[in-house]
Design an enzyme around this catalytic site. Sequence first.
Site: not given
Length: 270
Positions: A266, A196, A149
């Site tokens: 995130e 998320s 990520r």
Amino acid sequence: MSLHCSFRTGGLAQDFFIPNDLTDLSTSLKTNTKPLLFLGLGSNLLVRDQGFEGVVIKLSNLKQIKIEKNTLWVEAGTTLAKLSRLCHTNNLYGGEFLSAIPGTVGGALMMNAGAFGSEFWQYVINVTTINQSGVIFERTKNDFDIGYRYLHAQYANEYFVDATLEFNQKKPQQDIKQLLDKRNQNQPIGKASCGSVFKNPKNNFAAKLIEQSQLKGFCIGGACVSNKHANFIINQNKASSADIINLITHIQQVVKSTFNIDLELEVVIK
């Protein structure tokens, strides 16, 4: 911006521009002097209540796709759901996981989006970027530091406009229907959220840490931690962006004090 972000929050953009194509985008940037925010589906973005003092550029018209054998050239505004369907139709295996990610190619490149053990940059051959002055560049994977990520570019202030991908698996890696069923069972689909909120810490899961901190269902203003998946924050009752940011901060503080683990975002906050 609440109309363009899946959290359904966010103040006014100073300017909002949807280019017709790459030429239109390049031309407009040559005369622009304001800060830029590139936008796909807004599914991983939280814009503050004060809005964005600059130009928001939505790439929804940059959605062309060209296929040659195992290789696809795809523009940044293409949705990952569309890309996944096209891969499936043309027997280009490996991209099944994309069906479970609500977003666009541009966003997937920016954050190395992933799901179910696969990541977007696994399949990238090269990309095209554009800078704040409208100059276009061809870049390879060697121009980027790529991680979980995470993506860091060697060249600052460049934005993705297309990518060349290769899907050369011999057979499907995962069943799309099963992936979607699993997602629908475990995530609060259909609710106003960003997916998320936090990255998973090494050898751990953000949702597990939040749940073990007794934060499922905890609310600040109209923003609540999902009872279905603790790494989702839901805009449950006309939450402001401030409500969501305050809830994010509270979650980080509680998890830090309970487990001495720092939860890294995130979601992108602008």
